[in-house]
Design a protein around this motif. Structure first.
Motif, PDB file in Angstrom:
ATOM      1  N   LEU A 313       0.846  -1.196   0.000  1.00  0.00           N
ATOM      2  CA  LEU A 313       0.000   0.000   0.000  1.00  0.00           C
ATOM      3  C   LEU A 313       0.877   1.239   0.000  1.00  0.00           C
ATOM      4  N   ALA A 314       0.397   2.302  -0.649  1.00  0.00           N
ATOM      5  CA  ALA A 314       1.125   3.564  -0.675  1.00  0.00           C
ATOM      6  C   ALA A 314       0.144   4.713  -0.827  1.00  0.00           C
ATOM      7  N   GLY A 315       0.567   5.898  -0.429  1.00  0.00           N
ATOM      8  CA  GLY A 315      -0.277   7.077  -0.557  1.00  0.00           C
ATOM      9  C   GLY A 315      -1.493   7.016   0.337  1.00  0.00           C
ATOM     10  N   ASP A 316      -2.605   7.591  -0.127  1.00  0.00           N
ATOM     11  CA  ASP A 316      -3.822   7.648   0.693  1.00  0.00           C
ATOM     12  C   ASP A 316      -4.386   6.272   0.999  1.00  0.00           C
ATOM     13  N   ALA A 317      -4.018   5.252   0.244  1.00  0.00           N
ATOM     14  CA  ALA A 317      -4.447   3.894   0.583  1.00  0.00           C
ATOM     15  C   ALA A 317      -3.838   3.447   1.900  1.00  0.00           C
ATOM     16  N   ALA A 318      -2.730   4.073   2.286  1.00  0.00           N
ATOM     17  CA  ALA A 318      -2.038   3.710   3.525  1.00  0.00           C
ATOM     18  C   ALA A 318      -2.291   4.696   4.655  1.00  0.00           C
TER      19      ALA A 318
END
Length: 514
Positions: A313-318
Protein backbone atom coordinates in the motif's frame (compact mmCIF):
# COMPACT_ATOMS: atom_id res chain seq x y z
CA UNK A 1 38.03 0.05 -13.52
CA UNK A 2 36.57 3.23 -12.01
CA UNK A 3 37.92 6.53 -13.19
CA UNK A 4 37.61 9.87 -11.41
CA UNK A 5 34.60 10.52 -13.59
CA UNK A 6 30.89 9.76 -13.33
CA UNK A 7 30.77 6.09 -14.35
CA UNK A 8 27.73 3.96 -15.15
CA UNK A 9 26.77 0.62 -16.59
CA UNK A 10 23.50 -0.19 -18.36
CA UNK A 11 21.18 -2.53 -16.51
CA UNK A 12 20.23 -5.94 -17.86
CA UNK A 13 16.87 -6.48 -19.51
CA UNK A 14 16.55 -9.89 -17.87
CA UNK A 15 14.06 -9.83 -15.01
CA UNK A 16 15.06 -11.99 -12.06
CA UNK A 17 13.46 -12.25 -8.66
CA UNK A 18 14.22 -13.97 -5.41
CA UNK A 19 11.57 -16.15 -3.91
CA UNK A 20 9.24 -14.48 -1.47
CA UNK A 21 7.61 -16.79 1.04
CA UNK A 22 4.14 -15.54 1.88
CA UNK A 23 3.32 -18.35 4.28
CA UNK A 24 0.41 -18.29 6.71
CA UNK A 25 -0.08 -14.53 6.83
CA UNK A 26 -3.40 -12.79 7.53
CA UNK A 27 -4.97 -11.41 4.39
CA UNK A 28 -3.52 -14.03 2.04
CA UNK A 29 -5.66 -16.35 -0.03
CA UNK A 30 -4.30 -19.23 -2.06
CA UNK A 31 -5.72 -19.66 -5.56
CA UNK A 32 -5.23 -22.69 -7.71
CA UNK A 33 -1.62 -23.47 -8.39
CA UNK A 34 0.73 -24.70 -11.07
CA UNK A 35 -0.65 -25.09 -14.58
CA UNK A 36 -4.01 -23.55 -13.59
CA UNK A 37 -2.44 -20.16 -12.97
CA UNK A 38 -2.28 -17.57 -15.73
CA UNK A 39 1.24 -16.67 -16.87
CA UNK A 40 2.93 -13.67 -15.27
CA UNK A 41 2.14 -10.75 -17.55
CA UNK A 42 3.69 -7.94 -15.51
CA UNK A 43 6.16 -7.47 -12.72
CA UNK A 44 3.99 -4.92 -10.90
CA UNK A 45 0.37 -3.88 -11.24
CA UNK A 46 -0.43 -0.54 -9.63
CA UNK A 47 -4.04 0.24 -8.71
CA UNK A 48 -4.59 3.96 -9.10
CA UNK A 49 -3.00 6.56 -11.37
CA UNK A 50 -2.94 9.52 -9.04
CA UNK A 51 0.33 11.23 -8.10
CA UNK A 52 1.49 8.27 -5.99
CA UNK A 53 0.71 5.59 -8.57
CA UNK A 54 2.19 7.55 -11.47
CA UNK A 55 5.35 8.37 -9.52
CA UNK A 56 5.78 4.74 -8.50
CA UNK A 57 5.30 3.55 -12.09
CA UNK A 58 8.04 5.89 -13.29
CA UNK A 59 10.42 4.83 -10.52
CA UNK A 60 9.94 1.17 -11.39
CA UNK A 61 10.45 1.77 -15.10
CA UNK A 62 13.86 3.32 -14.39
CA UNK A 63 14.88 -0.26 -13.54
CA UNK A 64 13.20 -2.00 -16.50
CA UNK A 65 10.35 -3.36 -14.39
CA UNK A 66 7.23 -4.29 -16.40
CA UNK A 67 4.51 -2.03 -15.00
CA UNK A 68 0.78 -1.75 -15.60
CA UNK A 69 -1.20 1.05 -13.95
CA UNK A 70 -4.96 0.56 -13.60
CA UNK A 71 -7.11 3.67 -13.16
CA UNK A 72 -10.85 3.28 -12.59
CA UNK A 73 -11.66 6.76 -13.93
CA UNK A 74 -11.93 7.01 -17.69
CA UNK A 75 -10.94 10.70 -17.77
CA UNK A 76 -8.87 12.98 -15.54
CA UNK A 77 -10.82 14.96 -12.93
CA UNK A 78 -12.65 17.92 -14.52
CA UNK A 79 -11.55 20.49 -11.94
CA UNK A 80 -8.12 21.98 -11.27
CA UNK A 81 -7.66 21.96 -7.52
CA UNK A 82 -4.45 23.77 -6.62
CA UNK A 83 -2.06 21.91 -4.34
CA UNK A 84 1.37 22.76 -3.03
CA UNK A 85 4.55 20.83 -3.68
CA UNK A 86 6.70 21.21 -0.58
CA UNK A 87 10.48 21.41 -0.46
CA UNK A 88 11.21 17.68 -0.26
CA UNK A 89 8.87 16.86 -3.15
CA UNK A 90 10.51 19.58 -5.24
CA UNK A 91 13.87 17.97 -4.47
CA UNK A 92 12.56 14.60 -5.63
CA UNK A 93 11.36 16.14 -8.88
CA UNK A 94 14.81 17.66 -9.37
CA UNK A 95 16.41 14.25 -8.76
CA UNK A 96 14.47 12.81 -11.69
CA UNK A 97 14.75 15.77 -14.04
CA UNK A 98 11.09 16.75 -13.65
CA UNK A 99 11.34 20.01 -11.76
CA UNK A 100 11.59 22.34 -14.76
CA UNK A 101 8.40 20.86 -16.19
CA UNK A 102 6.61 21.41 -12.88
CA UNK A 103 7.87 24.98 -12.59
CA UNK A 104 6.40 25.84 -16.01
CA UNK A 105 2.91 25.11 -14.67
CA UNK A 106 3.18 26.36 -11.09
CA UNK A 107 3.64 29.48 -9.05
CA UNK A 108 6.44 29.80 -6.52
CA UNK A 109 5.47 31.11 -3.10
CA UNK A 110 7.39 31.68 0.13
CA UNK A 111 7.90 28.63 2.31
CA UNK A 112 6.11 29.87 5.39
CA UNK A 113 2.75 30.07 7.15
CA UNK A 114 2.02 26.37 6.70
CA UNK A 115 1.52 25.20 10.28
CA UNK A 116 -2.12 25.73 11.30
CA UNK A 117 -2.17 28.82 9.05
CA UNK A 118 -0.05 30.74 11.58
CA UNK A 119 1.42 33.50 9.47
CA UNK A 120 5.11 33.34 10.26
CA UNK A 121 7.79 33.62 7.57
CA UNK A 122 10.10 30.70 6.95
CA UNK A 123 13.30 30.72 9.01
CA UNK A 124 16.39 31.87 7.16
CA UNK A 125 18.88 29.40 5.75
CA UNK A 126 16.65 26.36 5.16
CA UNK A 127 18.91 23.51 4.05
CA UNK A 128 17.67 23.23 0.47
CA UNK A 129 18.27 24.70 -2.95
CA UNK A 130 14.47 24.60 -3.42
CA UNK A 131 13.22 26.37 -0.30
CA UNK A 132 9.84 27.49 -1.59
CA UNK A 133 6.29 26.20 -2.14
CA UNK A 134 5.11 25.48 -5.67
CA UNK A 135 1.38 26.00 -6.14
CA UNK A 136 0.29 23.83 -9.07
CA UNK A 137 -3.00 22.22 -10.18
CA UNK A 138 -3.18 18.61 -9.07
CA UNK A 139 -4.35 17.38 -12.50
CA UNK A 140 -1.21 18.92 -13.98
CA UNK A 141 0.98 17.02 -11.53
CA UNK A 142 -0.80 13.78 -12.37
CA UNK A 143 -0.54 14.46 -16.12
CA UNK A 144 3.19 15.24 -15.96
CA UNK A 145 3.98 12.21 -13.81
CA UNK A 146 1.81 9.90 -15.92
CA UNK A 147 3.43 11.24 -19.09
CA UNK A 148 6.86 10.66 -17.54
CA UNK A 149 5.95 7.07 -16.63
CA UNK A 150 4.59 6.35 -20.11
CA UNK A 151 7.69 7.81 -21.74
CA UNK A 152 9.73 5.40 -19.65
CA UNK A 153 7.60 2.48 -20.85
CA UNK A 154 4.81 2.06 -18.30
CA UNK A 155 1.37 0.97 -19.49
CA UNK A 156 -1.68 2.86 -18.21
CA UNK A 157 -5.21 1.53 -18.64
CA UNK A 158 -8.11 3.82 -17.74
CA UNK A 159 -11.62 2.69 -16.98
CA UNK A 160 -10.23 -0.39 -15.22
CA UNK A 161 -10.99 -1.05 -11.56
CA UNK A 162 -9.59 -3.81 -9.36
CA UNK A 163 -12.48 -5.93 -8.12
CA UNK A 164 -10.59 -8.77 -6.43
CA UNK A 165 -7.22 -10.43 -6.22
CA UNK A 166 -5.54 -13.56 -4.92
CA UNK A 167 -1.87 -14.02 -4.17
CA UNK A 168 0.38 -17.04 -3.88
CA UNK A 169 4.09 -17.71 -3.56
CA UNK A 170 4.74 -16.77 -7.21
CA UNK A 171 2.56 -13.75 -7.84
CA UNK A 172 -0.81 -12.02 -7.67
CA UNK A 173 -3.87 -12.70 -9.82
CA UNK A 174 -5.86 -9.48 -10.22
CA UNK A 175 -9.49 -9.57 -11.32
CA UNK A 176 -10.95 -6.46 -12.90
CA UNK A 177 -14.52 -5.25 -12.59
CA UNK A 178 -15.37 -6.69 -16.03
CA UNK A 179 -14.06 -10.12 -15.05
CA UNK A 180 -10.74 -9.93 -16.88
CA UNK A 181 -7.84 -11.50 -14.99
CA UNK A 182 -4.28 -10.24 -15.02
CA UNK A 183 -1.25 -11.65 -13.29
CA UNK A 184 1.85 -9.96 -11.89
CA UNK A 185 4.59 -10.57 -9.36
CA UNK A 186 3.38 -7.74 -7.10
CA UNK A 187 0.34 -5.52 -6.64
CA UNK A 188 0.54 -2.04 -5.12
CA UNK A 189 -2.60 -0.26 -3.94
CA UNK A 190 -2.37 3.46 -4.67
CA UNK A 191 -6.13 3.70 -4.93
CA UNK A 192 -6.95 6.33 -2.34
CA UNK A 193 -8.47 6.58 1.10
CA UNK A 194 -11.30 4.16 0.24
CA UNK A 195 -8.76 1.72 -1.18
CA UNK A 196 -10.27 -1.46 -2.60
CA UNK A 197 -6.87 -3.14 -2.39
CA UNK A 198 -6.51 -2.39 1.32
CA UNK A 199 -10.02 -3.63 2.09
CA UNK A 200 -9.57 -6.85 0.12
CA UNK A 201 -6.21 -7.36 1.81
CA UNK A 202 -7.90 -7.18 5.21
CA UNK A 203 -5.44 -4.63 6.61
CA UNK A 204 -6.79 -2.64 9.53
CA UNK A 205 -7.19 1.12 9.10
CA UNK A 206 -7.50 2.41 12.67
CA UNK A 207 -7.89 6.04 13.58
CA UNK A 208 -10.62 8.62 14.07
CA UNK A 209 -13.64 9.36 11.87
CA UNK A 210 -14.38 12.91 10.75
CA UNK A 211 -15.48 15.27 13.48
CA UNK A 212 -15.64 18.33 11.24
CA UNK A 213 -16.48 18.89 7.60
CA UNK A 214 -15.55 21.63 5.17
CA UNK A 215 -17.02 22.60 1.82
CA UNK A 216 -14.61 23.69 -0.90
CA UNK A 217 -15.22 24.82 -4.45
CA UNK A 218 -14.55 27.38 -7.15
CA UNK A 219 -17.32 29.72 -8.27
CA UNK A 220 -18.15 33.23 -9.35
CA UNK A 221 -19.18 35.85 -6.80
CA UNK A 222 -21.51 38.81 -7.15
CA UNK A 223 -20.09 41.39 -4.73
CA UNK A 224 -17.03 43.66 -4.89
CA UNK A 225 -13.64 42.30 -3.86
CA UNK A 226 -13.28 44.93 -1.13
CA UNK A 227 -16.47 43.73 0.56
CA UNK A 228 -15.28 40.12 0.42
CA UNK A 229 -11.84 40.98 1.85
CA UNK A 230 -13.34 42.94 4.74
CA UNK A 231 -15.72 40.14 5.69
CA UNK A 232 -13.04 37.43 5.43
CA UNK A 233 -10.70 39.49 7.66
CA UNK A 234 -13.46 39.85 10.24
CA UNK A 235 -14.28 36.12 10.29
CA UNK A 236 -10.60 35.13 10.35
CA UNK A 237 -10.29 36.66 13.79
CA UNK A 238 -11.99 33.54 15.16
CA UNK A 239 -12.25 31.00 12.31
CA UNK A 240 -9.13 30.30 10.23
CA UNK A 241 -10.88 27.59 8.19
CA UNK A 242 -13.07 30.11 6.35
CA UNK A 243 -11.74 31.75 3.20
CA UNK A 244 -12.65 33.27 -0.16
CA UNK A 245 -9.62 33.80 -2.37
CA UNK A 246 -9.51 35.16 -5.93
CA UNK A 247 -8.80 32.48 -8.51
CA UNK A 248 -9.02 34.19 -11.86
CA UNK A 249 -11.39 36.88 -13.10
CA UNK A 250 -14.56 36.93 -10.94
CA UNK A 251 -13.80 33.37 -9.77
CA UNK A 252 -13.07 32.61 -6.12
CA UNK A 253 -11.90 29.57 -4.21
CA UNK A 254 -14.49 29.24 -1.41
CA UNK A 255 -13.73 27.26 1.74
CA UNK A 256 -16.46 27.20 4.38
CA UNK A 257 -16.83 24.94 7.45
CA UNK A 258 -20.15 23.26 8.15
CA UNK A 259 -21.80 22.69 11.49
CA UNK A 260 -22.30 18.94 11.21
CA UNK A 261 -20.54 16.05 9.49
CA UNK A 262 -22.54 14.75 6.55
CA UNK A 263 -22.88 11.06 5.76
CA UNK A 264 -23.36 11.86 2.08
CA UNK A 265 -20.70 10.66 -0.33
CA UNK A 266 -21.82 12.88 -3.23
CA UNK A 267 -20.49 16.43 -3.73
CA UNK A 268 -22.36 19.32 -2.08
CA UNK A 269 -24.69 21.59 -4.04
CA UNK A 270 -24.41 25.30 -4.64
CA UNK A 271 -27.34 25.74 -2.25
CA UNK A 272 -25.30 23.98 0.47
CA UNK A 273 -22.62 26.63 0.01
CA UNK A 274 -25.11 29.47 0.12
CA UNK A 275 -26.66 28.20 3.35
CA UNK A 276 -23.31 27.86 5.10
CA UNK A 277 -22.04 31.20 3.87
CA UNK A 278 -25.17 32.91 5.20
CA UNK A 279 -24.82 31.09 8.54
CA UNK A 280 -21.19 32.18 9.03
CA UNK A 281 -20.85 35.45 7.09
CA UNK A 282 -24.43 36.68 7.00
CA UNK A 283 -24.32 36.73 3.21
CA UNK A 284 -23.84 34.27 0.40
CA UNK A 285 -21.75 36.81 -1.57
CA UNK A 286 -23.94 36.14 -4.61
CA UNK A 287 -22.08 32.92 -5.44
CA UNK A 288 -23.03 31.37 -8.77
CA UNK A 289 -21.77 29.32 -11.74
CA UNK A 290 -19.61 26.83 -9.82
CA UNK A 291 -16.69 25.20 -11.64
CA UNK A 292 -16.48 22.37 -9.14
CA UNK A 293 -17.74 21.60 -5.63
CA UNK A 294 -16.40 19.17 -3.07
CA UNK A 295 -16.22 18.43 0.63
CA UNK A 296 -13.61 17.01 2.97
CA UNK A 297 -13.49 15.90 6.58
CA UNK A 298 -10.78 15.49 9.16
CA UNK A 299 -10.76 11.69 9.36
CA UNK A 300 -7.33 10.47 10.41
CA UNK A 301 -6.33 6.85 9.82
CA UNK A 302 -3.16 4.82 9.29
CA UNK A 303 -2.90 1.32 7.85
CA UNK A 304 -1.61 -1.23 10.33
CA UNK A 305 0.67 -2.70 7.68
CA UNK A 306 2.06 -1.45 4.39
CA UNK A 307 2.79 -4.92 3.05
CA UNK A 308 1.21 -8.35 3.20
CA UNK A 309 3.17 -10.81 1.07
CA UNK A 310 3.20 -9.55 -2.49
CA UNK A 311 0.68 -6.76 -1.98
CA UNK A 312 1.71 -3.30 -0.78
CA UNK A 313 0.00 0.00 0.00
CA UNK A 314 1.13 3.56 -0.68
CA UNK A 315 -0.28 7.08 -0.56
CA UNK A 316 -3.82 7.65 0.69
CA UNK A 317 -4.45 3.89 0.58
CA UNK A 318 -2.04 3.71 3.52
CA UNK A 319 -2.90 6.93 5.37
CA UNK A 320 -5.50 9.70 5.40
CA UNK A 321 -5.55 12.93 7.36
CA UNK A 322 -6.90 16.48 7.12
CA UNK A 323 -5.35 18.64 4.37
CA UNK A 324 -4.05 21.16 6.89
CA UNK A 325 -0.47 22.02 5.98
CA UNK A 326 -0.85 20.56 2.49
CA UNK A 327 1.06 17.35 3.21
CA UNK A 328 -1.12 14.59 1.73
CA UNK A 329 -0.04 14.54 -1.92
CA UNK A 330 3.56 15.12 -0.89
CA UNK A 331 3.50 12.22 1.56
CA UNK A 332 2.20 9.86 -1.12
CA UNK A 333 4.77 10.89 -3.74
CA UNK A 334 7.50 10.40 -1.15
CA UNK A 335 6.13 6.92 -0.35
CA UNK A 336 6.48 6.05 -4.03
CA UNK A 337 10.03 7.38 -4.14
CA UNK A 338 10.98 5.24 -1.16
CA UNK A 339 9.28 2.10 -2.44
CA UNK A 340 10.14 2.20 -6.14
CA UNK A 341 13.82 1.31 -6.11
CA UNK A 342 13.37 -1.28 -3.35
CA UNK A 343 10.59 -3.14 -5.14
CA UNK A 344 12.59 -2.95 -8.37
CA UNK A 345 15.61 -4.41 -6.59
CA UNK A 346 13.47 -7.29 -5.33
CA UNK A 347 12.25 -8.02 -8.85
CA UNK A 348 15.66 -7.58 -10.46
CA UNK A 349 17.10 -10.11 -8.02
CA UNK A 350 19.75 -8.08 -6.22
CA UNK A 351 17.83 -6.84 -3.18
CA UNK A 352 19.28 -7.77 0.21
CA UNK A 353 16.95 -10.02 2.19
CA UNK A 354 15.25 -7.32 4.27
CA UNK A 355 15.39 -4.38 1.85
CA UNK A 356 11.69 -4.45 0.97
CA UNK A 357 10.81 -4.58 4.66
CA UNK A 358 12.51 -1.20 5.13
CA UNK A 359 9.68 0.43 3.16
CA UNK A 360 7.26 0.05 6.05
CA UNK A 361 9.99 0.48 8.67
CA UNK A 362 10.88 3.89 7.22
CA UNK A 363 7.60 5.26 5.90
CA UNK A 364 5.12 4.14 8.57
CA UNK A 365 6.75 6.34 11.28
CA UNK A 366 6.81 9.28 8.84
CA UNK A 367 3.07 8.92 8.29
CA UNK A 368 2.51 8.66 12.04
CA UNK A 369 4.29 11.98 12.47
CA UNK A 370 2.23 13.63 9.73
CA UNK A 371 -1.00 12.37 11.28
CA UNK A 372 0.07 13.74 14.66
CA UNK A 373 0.96 17.18 13.33
CA UNK A 374 -2.32 17.43 11.39
CA UNK A 375 -4.24 16.45 14.53
CA UNK A 376 -2.43 19.23 16.37
CA UNK A 377 -3.14 21.73 13.60
CA UNK A 378 -6.84 20.89 13.57
CA UNK A 379 -7.01 21.53 17.31
CA UNK A 380 -5.31 24.89 16.79
CA UNK A 381 -7.90 25.80 14.16
CA UNK A 382 -10.78 25.23 16.58
CA UNK A 383 -12.79 28.31 17.61
CA UNK A 384 -13.04 27.07 21.23
CA UNK A 385 -11.33 29.20 23.92
CA UNK A 386 -8.78 26.54 24.94
CA UNK A 387 -7.41 25.85 21.44
CA UNK A 388 -7.43 29.57 20.72
CA UNK A 389 -5.27 30.17 23.80
CA UNK A 390 -2.87 27.44 22.65
CA UNK A 391 -2.77 29.05 19.21
CA UNK A 392 -1.79 32.42 20.71
CA UNK A 393 0.94 30.75 22.76
CA UNK A 394 2.35 28.83 19.79
CA UNK A 395 2.26 31.98 17.69
CA UNK A 396 4.60 33.57 20.25
CA UNK A 397 6.83 30.50 20.43
CA UNK A 398 7.23 30.50 16.65
CA UNK A 399 9.12 33.75 16.96
CA UNK A 400 11.91 31.50 18.23
CA UNK A 401 13.92 30.29 15.25
CA UNK A 402 14.27 26.76 16.65
CA UNK A 403 10.51 26.31 16.99
CA UNK A 404 9.71 27.79 13.59
CA UNK A 405 12.43 25.70 11.92
CA UNK A 406 11.27 22.47 13.57
CA UNK A 407 7.68 22.96 12.40
CA UNK A 408 8.50 23.90 8.83
CA UNK A 409 10.93 20.99 8.52
CA UNK A 410 8.10 18.70 9.63
CA UNK A 411 5.62 20.09 7.13
CA UNK A 412 8.07 20.12 4.20
CA UNK A 413 9.61 16.70 5.10
CA UNK A 414 13.22 17.91 5.01
CA UNK A 415 13.69 17.02 8.67
CA UNK A 416 13.21 13.26 8.13
CA UNK A 417 16.00 11.02 9.34
CA UNK A 418 15.66 7.29 8.76
CA UNK A 419 17.20 5.00 11.36
CA UNK A 420 20.31 3.54 9.72
CA UNK A 421 22.07 2.91 13.04
CA UNK A 422 24.64 4.95 14.92
CA UNK A 423 26.62 7.54 13.05
CA UNK A 424 26.90 11.25 12.23
CA UNK A 425 23.72 13.31 12.13
CA UNK A 426 23.80 13.32 8.33
CA UNK A 427 23.45 9.52 8.21
CA UNK A 428 19.87 8.62 7.24
CA UNK A 429 19.04 12.15 6.14
CA UNK A 430 18.61 13.41 2.60
CA UNK A 431 21.52 15.34 1.11
CA UNK A 432 20.75 18.75 -0.31
CA UNK A 433 21.43 19.54 -3.98
CA UNK A 434 25.06 20.55 -3.56
CA UNK A 435 27.37 21.79 -6.30
CA UNK A 436 29.66 19.18 -7.84
CA UNK A 437 32.14 19.43 -10.68
CA UNK A 438 29.54 18.19 -13.15
CA UNK A 439 26.95 20.76 -12.09
CA UNK A 440 24.43 19.86 -9.41
CA UNK A 441 24.24 16.66 -7.39
CA UNK A 442 20.61 15.93 -8.21
CA UNK A 443 21.41 15.99 -11.91
CA UNK A 444 23.39 12.77 -11.34
CA UNK A 445 20.40 10.93 -9.86
CA UNK A 446 18.03 11.04 -12.84
CA UNK A 447 18.39 7.30 -13.51
CA UNK A 448 17.34 6.23 -10.02
CA UNK A 449 20.63 4.53 -9.11
CA UNK A 450 22.79 4.75 -6.02
CA UNK A 451 25.71 7.18 -6.03
CA UNK A 452 29.09 7.20 -4.30
CA UNK A 453 30.31 10.78 -3.93
CA UNK A 454 34.03 10.31 -3.35
CA UNK A 455 36.10 13.27 -2.25
CA UNK A 456 39.19 11.11 -1.61
CA UNK A 457 39.43 9.81 -5.21
CA UNK A 458 40.57 6.49 -3.69
CA UNK A 459 37.38 4.46 -3.44
CA UNK A 460 35.50 2.26 -5.89
CA UNK A 461 32.03 0.76 -6.22
CA UNK A 462 33.56 -2.36 -7.78
CA UNK A 463 31.06 -5.13 -8.44
CA UNK A 464 28.12 -2.83 -7.67
CA UNK A 465 28.74 -0.59 -10.69
CA UNK A 466 25.65 -2.01 -12.41
CA UNK A 467 23.46 -0.33 -9.78
CA UNK A 468 25.65 2.35 -8.13
CA UNK A 469 27.37 5.25 -9.89
CA UNK A 470 30.70 6.74 -8.78
CA UNK A 471 31.70 10.39 -8.83
CA UNK A 472 35.23 11.24 -7.67
CA UNK A 473 35.15 14.94 -6.85
CA UNK A 474 37.51 16.44 -4.26
CA UNK A 475 35.84 19.84 -4.76
CA UNK A 476 32.35 18.74 -3.66
CA UNK A 477 30.99 20.93 -0.87
CA UNK A 478 30.79 18.37 1.94
CA UNK A 479 31.94 18.31 5.55
CA UNK A 480 32.72 14.57 5.32
CA UNK A 481 35.16 12.66 3.07
CA UNK A 482 32.68 10.48 1.15
CA UNK A 483 28.97 9.62 1.14
CA UNK A 484 26.99 6.77 -0.35
CA UNK A 485 23.53 7.85 -1.50
CA UNK A 486 20.58 5.55 -2.01
CA UNK A 487 18.46 6.15 -5.14
CA UNK A 488 16.09 8.26 -3.01
CA UNK A 489 18.91 10.63 -2.05
CA UNK A 490 19.26 9.54 1.58
CA UNK A 491 22.77 9.11 2.97
CA UNK A 492 23.44 5.40 3.52
CA UNK A 493 27.11 5.62 4.53
CA UNK A 494 29.75 8.19 5.52
CA UNK A 495 33.48 7.50 5.65
CA UNK A 496 36.66 6.86 3.69
CA UNK A 497 37.42 3.16 4.25
CA UNK A 498 36.92 0.78 1.29
CA UNK A 499 36.05 -2.28 3.36
CA UNK A 500 33.49 -0.36 5.38
CA UNK A 501 32.04 0.97 2.14
CA UNK A 502 31.80 -2.54 0.68
CA UNK A 503 29.90 -3.69 3.76
CA UNK A 504 27.36 -0.90 3.30
CA UNK A 505 27.11 -1.47 -0.43
CA UNK A 506 26.16 -5.05 0.40
CA UNK A 507 23.67 -3.87 3.00
CA UNK A 508 21.77 -1.64 0.58
CA UNK A 509 22.59 -3.01 -2.87
CA UNK A 510 23.04 -6.74 -2.30
CA UNK A 511 25.86 -8.95 -3.44
CA UNK A 512 28.34 -7.61 -6.02
CA UNK A 513 27.82 -8.73 -9.60
CA UNK A 514 31.33 -10.19 -9.78
Amino acid sequence: MDSPQFTTEPSSNDTVERDVTVGDVPGLRSPTSGADRAPLMFDVIIAGCGPTGAMLAAELRLHDVRVLVLEKETEPVPFARIVGLHIRSLELMAMRGLLDRMLEHGRQRPAGGFFAAITKPAPKGLDSAHAYLLGIPQPVIVHLLEEHAIQLGAQVRRGCAVADFEQDDEGVTVELADGEQLRSRYLVGCDGGRSTVRKLLGVGFPGEPSRTETLIGEMEVGVPQEEIAAKVTEIHETDKRFSLRPFGEEVYRVVVPVAEVSDRAEPPTLEDFKQQLRAIAGTDFGVRSPRWLSRFGDATRLAERYRVGRVLLAGDAAHIHPPTGGQGLNLGVQDAFNLGWKLAAQIRGWAPGTLLDTYQAERHPVAEDVLDNTRAQMELLSTEPGPQAMRRLLTELMDLDEVNRLLIEKITAIGIRYDFGEGPDLLGRRLRDIDVKQGHLYGLLHRGRGLLLDRTERLTVGGWSDRVDHLADPTAVLDVPCVLLRPDGHVAWIGDDQQDLDDHLSRWFGKPAN
